[in-house]
Design a protein around this motif. Structure first.
Motif, PDB file in Angstrom:
ATOM      1  N   SER A 651       0.827  -1.216   0.000  1.00 57.14           N
ATOM      2  CA  SER A 651       0.000   0.000   0.000  1.00 57.14           C
ATOM      3  C   SER A 651       0.859   1.263   0.000  1.00 57.14           C
ATOM      4  O   SER A 651       0.769   2.097  -0.905  1.00 57.14           O
ATOM      5  N   ARG A 682       8.992   2.636   6.730  1.00 61.71           N
ATOM      6  CA  ARG A 682       7.796   1.994   7.270  1.00 61.71           C
ATOM      7  C   ARG A 682       6.919   1.533   6.118  1.00 61.71           C
ATOM      8  O   ARG A 682       6.593   2.316   5.222  1.00 61.71           O
ATOM      9  N   ARG A 684       3.360  -0.515   4.737  1.00 62.76           N
ATOM     10  CA  ARG A 684       2.006  -0.951   5.029  1.00 62.76           C
ATOM     11  C   ARG A 684       1.467  -1.700   3.814  1.00 62.76           C
ATOM     12  O   ARG A 684       1.710  -1.311   2.678  1.00 62.76           O
ATOM     13  N   SER A 686      -0.651  -5.829   2.619  1.00 60.24           N
ATOM     14  CA  SER A 686      -1.066  -7.171   3.005  1.00 60.24           C
ATOM     15  C   SER A 686      -0.722  -8.139   1.898  1.00 60.24           C
ATOM     16  O   SER A 686      -0.678  -7.776   0.712  1.00 60.24           O
ATOM     17  N   GLU A 691      -1.167  -9.155   7.364  1.00 60.21           N
ATOM     18  CA  GLU A 691      -1.218  -7.699   7.386  1.00 60.21           C
ATOM     19  C   GLU A 691       0.144  -7.161   7.808  1.00 60.21           C
ATOM     20  O   GLU A 691       0.745  -7.636   8.775  1.00 60.21           O
ATOM     21  N   ASP A 693       2.465  -3.820   8.835  1.00 60.68           N
ATOM     22  CA  ASP A 693       2.652  -2.441   9.276  1.00 60.68           C
ATOM     23  C   ASP A 693       3.884  -2.444  10.169  1.00 60.68           C
ATOM     24  O   ASP A 693       3.804  -2.615  11.378  1.00 60.68           O
ATOM     25  N   ARG A 694       5.040  -2.263   9.561  1.00 60.51           N
ATOM     26  CA  ARG A 694       6.284  -2.381  10.323  1.00 60.51           C
ATOM     27  C   ARG A 694       7.335  -1.443   9.748  1.00 60.51           C
ATOM     28  O   ARG A 694       7.347  -1.095   8.586  1.00 60.51           O
TER      29      ARG A 694
END
Length: 821
Positions: A651, A682, A684, A686, A691, A693-694
């Protein structure tokens, strides 16, 4: 329904051909028809001896702006061809004071100046002085870092990929993806021409190109709109060697390196330069043997078809690379302001690999449930070639004159891959199987472009340009399976794939200075049309227009400090290999496949840079990327324990960075170029039910030490380190390397010997872990990178003349200024 009919026929649009030919004829005719005024004179010492190679510079009288520079001939004579106006002359030579003439008016067709006498300086009158000029290995500018490869002792027997891996802020991961300052998505160009490859394909290409062919590499973090908008992280511009000496000159080189296996490179360069033309050619042969050790540890979650499992895979691979690379060209100058050139370059490489694979699969208990071994033989041939026709013309003899450039390019990249994969099943016992693959890919690129630069009042300049590119990527693969003596065609993984891409671009750029502020503002528009077709499958067609602004503001804050702000939008379209769904098997456990559903990633890039004493810089950067493209590994849809390596869109990616660059003169004989990047990425998105987000802070550090030693010796010590980092679903361990080299000039600089040791402590092996809800993989990759090398270069010909005497402020120089060089 027909699509891109011109591309199907392999032709460029006729209007562009007409425009190009018209520009070529019109500007050449104009240049030949123009008559210039001339100013001439002589330079001599107080004793009346002519001073050969004295540097004479023509300045505008109003502001002392440099118009052009010439060298005196053996009789101390110089000649400038220019237009009427008011000028000054300055003359200089090592060991003499600089001379300045009174202002004069040039109105007649030819003006003979009074003889110029240079007076010996007191410093050189007392004792003999030896002056040695050597370009630094690294140079830092506002928007780029330049690596002068030709002067580096570490270039001996190295590949272009080796040189990049040591460059400030550059990283190369296990899949050969290039990164710059902690970001991927780069435009790679060689002599201004885009290399349309990424990942392993680009890595193989750069391994086959010996560093002995390179003059310099430019790492451009904020490319202006004259460049394609491709490359969110920036541009890597690779410049090949081109001799600038007058007369007939050449060089030969040879090197041999030894790690676990041998590495040989030999080459030849020839150049003949006359006042009106220059013919040149280079050739290099490379033969490199090496190894790759790959260890995998994979964990599979339970599925309705399979129980949870764990597999351990060992791969031992031997590689044998042979390559031939070369370039020939001719530049013709019908007038002092016009250059017409043609060049052809090629690279043909063959890589043979043999891999021994052992795979053990365990249950969750853990107990061994299966064991098999495989032998993989691959023969990869990659011939490629490119043709360029170019025109450079300035409309007056002035550094600020209007300038026109035009280029027509044709390039063809072919890949032929033969695969033989034999698998022996030991537990449970099953018949031995064999998979044969015959894969062919042809990539054709045609482009036309024209750039025009026009001076404006108040030290401003307007630049405009257009470009059109047509790309055709044809791919086919046939797989045959053999089991129990029966050979059958496998239609499930055999297919044909075609990808067509057309990009039409136009840009406008305005540069100017007011007081202590310099402004550059540009806008590039690109229209993209793509069509992806799989035989017997669906086609994917896309059409879109996007705009890419670029703004750079620089402000001098007193004599010691400067501040710059840059804002730009860029794009990374998937490469032709990244969208190709046809398979390329690594071993019995994994294969590589493209993703036709990939879409382009776009990014907004912001940077504020502070410069101290025009040397030390500190930059704060931020980038927001939509639909970032990342490499992932996942269980294959075929089932079993097979794994597929491919690229997907996430994303968003957010990127923050602090970059510090410090070129230091530690001592008169020791210079240090240090570069550090502290960054945070960072992600984001899937994938496969996971999922994401790291993010994680990380840093890059590189230090290059150059030493000037007695008796014409020089030395270089390079060290770099990449800290642990996160990239999408992947977490990589830290790695780095230390490399050292020595170099000595012989026979009045006609000969050079080089000695170096690469990766002294063998710290380049890569280890990484990818984590998903349904699958994990940890791998370690080690190669034959600790290598000791000896090399020798010999130059012959007219070595006294180090540059062409005509240094006209032509269009080629104008483009370099436009690019911030």
């Amino acid at each position: 329904m027909p699509y891109f009919p011109l591309a199907r026929l392999g032709c460029l649009p006729l209007p562009f051909v007409g425009v190009f030919c018209g520009l070529l004829l019109a500007t050449s005719s104009t240049a030949l028809a123009q008559a210039n005024a001339a100013v001439t004179g002589t330079v001599a010492s107080q004793a009346g001896v002519a001073i050969e190679f004295a540097t004479v510079t023509l300045h505008r009288a109003a502001d002392s702006t440099v118009v052009k520079t010439e060298f005196c001939d053996e009789k101390g004579h110089f000649l400038f061809e220019t237009v009427g106006g008011r000028y000054l002359i300055s003359a200089a030579q090592v060991g003499f004071g600089r001379f300045w003439s009174p202002a004069f008016e040039l109105t007649a067709p030819k003006l003979n100046l009074p003889a110029i006498t240079l007076i010996a300086s007191q410093a050189t009158a007392l004792k003999e002085v030896t002056v040695t000029a050597r370009k630094p290995i690294y140079e830092h500018f506002a928007d780029r870092t330049v690596v002068n490869v030709a002067d580096s002792p570490l270039a001996a027997s190295a590949t272009t990929l080796d040189i990049l891996a040591r460059a400030p802020g550059v990283t190369v991961n296990a899949s050969d993806n290039l990164g710059l300052r902690g970001r991927t998505g780069l435009l790679v160009v060689i002599d201004g021409k885009r290399v349309p490859l990424t990942g392993t394909e680009l890595g193989d290409y750069l391994r086959a190109l010996p560093a002995e062919q390179l003059q310099s590499i430019e790492l451009i973090t904020n490319p202006p709109v004259q460049y394609d908008a491709q490359g969110g992280a920036g541009v890597i511009a690779i410049n090949l060697k081109k001799d600038q000496r007058l007369g007939t000159n050449g060089s030969v080189n040879t090197s041999y390196g030894r790690g676990r296996y041998g590495k040989f490179t030999g080459g030849l360069a020839l150049n003949h330069r006359h006042k009106t033309f220059n013919a040149y050619g280079t050739y290099a042969y490379t033969e490199r043997r090496g190894f790759v050790r790959l260890d995998f540890d994979r964990g599979y979650s339970a599925t309705p078809q399979l129980a949870a499992a764990h597999s351990i895979i060992d791969n031992d691979q031997l590689t044998y690379l042979r390559s031939h690379s070369g370039k020939i060209g001719l530049d013709f100058t019908p007038s002092a302001r016009t250059l017409v050139g043609v060049s052809v370059n090629g690279l043909a490489s063959q890589t043979q690999t043999t891999t021994q694979n052992t795979t053990v699969v365990q249950s969750a208990a853990p107990e061994p449930t299966s064991r098999y071994t495989s032998a993989v033989a691959q023969d990869l041939n990659r011939p490629s070639g490119a043709l360029n026709l170019n025109l450079r013309h300035t409309f007056a003899d002035s550094a600020t004159a209007s300038a026109l450039t035009a280029d027509a390019d044709y390039a063809r990249y072919h890949t032929a891959r033969l695969l033989e994969l034999n698998t022996n099943f030991e537990q449970p016992t099953r018949p031995t199987t064999r998979l044969d693959g015959d894969q062919n890919s042809t990539l054709t690129i045609q482009s036309l472009k024209a750039d025009f630069s026009q001076p404006l009042p108040h030290r401003a300049r307007l630049e405009v340009g257009v470009k059109t590119t047509q790309v055709i990527s044809d791919n086919s693969v046939v797989f045959m399976r053999t089991s129990e003596g029966t050979r059958t065609f496998d239609p499930l993984i055999s297919n044909d794939f075609r990808y067509d891409e057309n990009v039409n671009a136009a840009y406008v750029n305005l540069r100017g200075s007011v007081a202590k502020t310099t402004l550059q503002a540009g806008l590039r528009a690109e229209q993209t049309n793509t069509l992806a077709e799989t035989e017997g499958g669906d086609s994917r067609e896309r059409h879109y227009v996007q705009f890419f602004p670029n703004v750079l503001v620089q402000r001098a804050l007193g004599k010691q400090h400067g501040l710059a702000l840059s804002v730009a939008r860029r794009i990374d379209r998937p490469s032709y290999g990244q969208v190709n769904p046809l398979r390329n098997y690594f071993d019995a456990t994994s294969y590589r496949s493209g993703n036709p559903d990939l879409v382009a990633q776009t990014s907004y890039n912001f940077e504020v840079t502070h410069t101290y004493r025009q040397k030390f810089s500190t930059a704060l950067s931020f980038a927001q990327t939509d639909n970032p493209i990342v490499n992932v590994v996942q269980p294959s849809p075929d089932g079993g324990r097979l794994v597929v390596n491919r690229d997907v869109n996430l994303s968003t990616q957010q990127y923050f960075a602090l970059t510090i660059t410090a070129p230091l003169e530690v001592a008169k004989w020791w210079t240090l170029y240090a570069n550090g990047v502290l960054y945070y990425s960072r992600f984001r998105g899937s994938l496969a039910g996971t999922e994401l987000d790291r993010g994680k802070p990380a840093f890059l550090f590189s230090a290059n030490n150059s030493f000037s030693l007695p008796h014409a010796w020089t030395a270089e010590l390079n060290g770099n380190y990449q800290s642990p980092e996160i990239w999408g679903f992947e977490s990589a361990r830290g790695r780095g390397q230390v490399t050292a080299g020595l170099q000595k000039s012989l026979w009045n600089k006609l000969g050079t010997i080089r000695l170096n040791v690469a990766d002294i402590f063998y710290t380049t092996p890569i280890q990484s872990t990818s984590t998903y809800d349904n699958f994990t993989e940890t791998f370690r990759s080690a190669q034959d990178t600790r290598v000791v090398t000896a090399a020798f270069t010999y130059r012959f010909g007219n070595s006294k003349v180090t540059a062409a005497r005509k240094r006209t402020a032509g269009a080629e120089e104008e483009l370099r200024r436009a690019s911030g060089q």
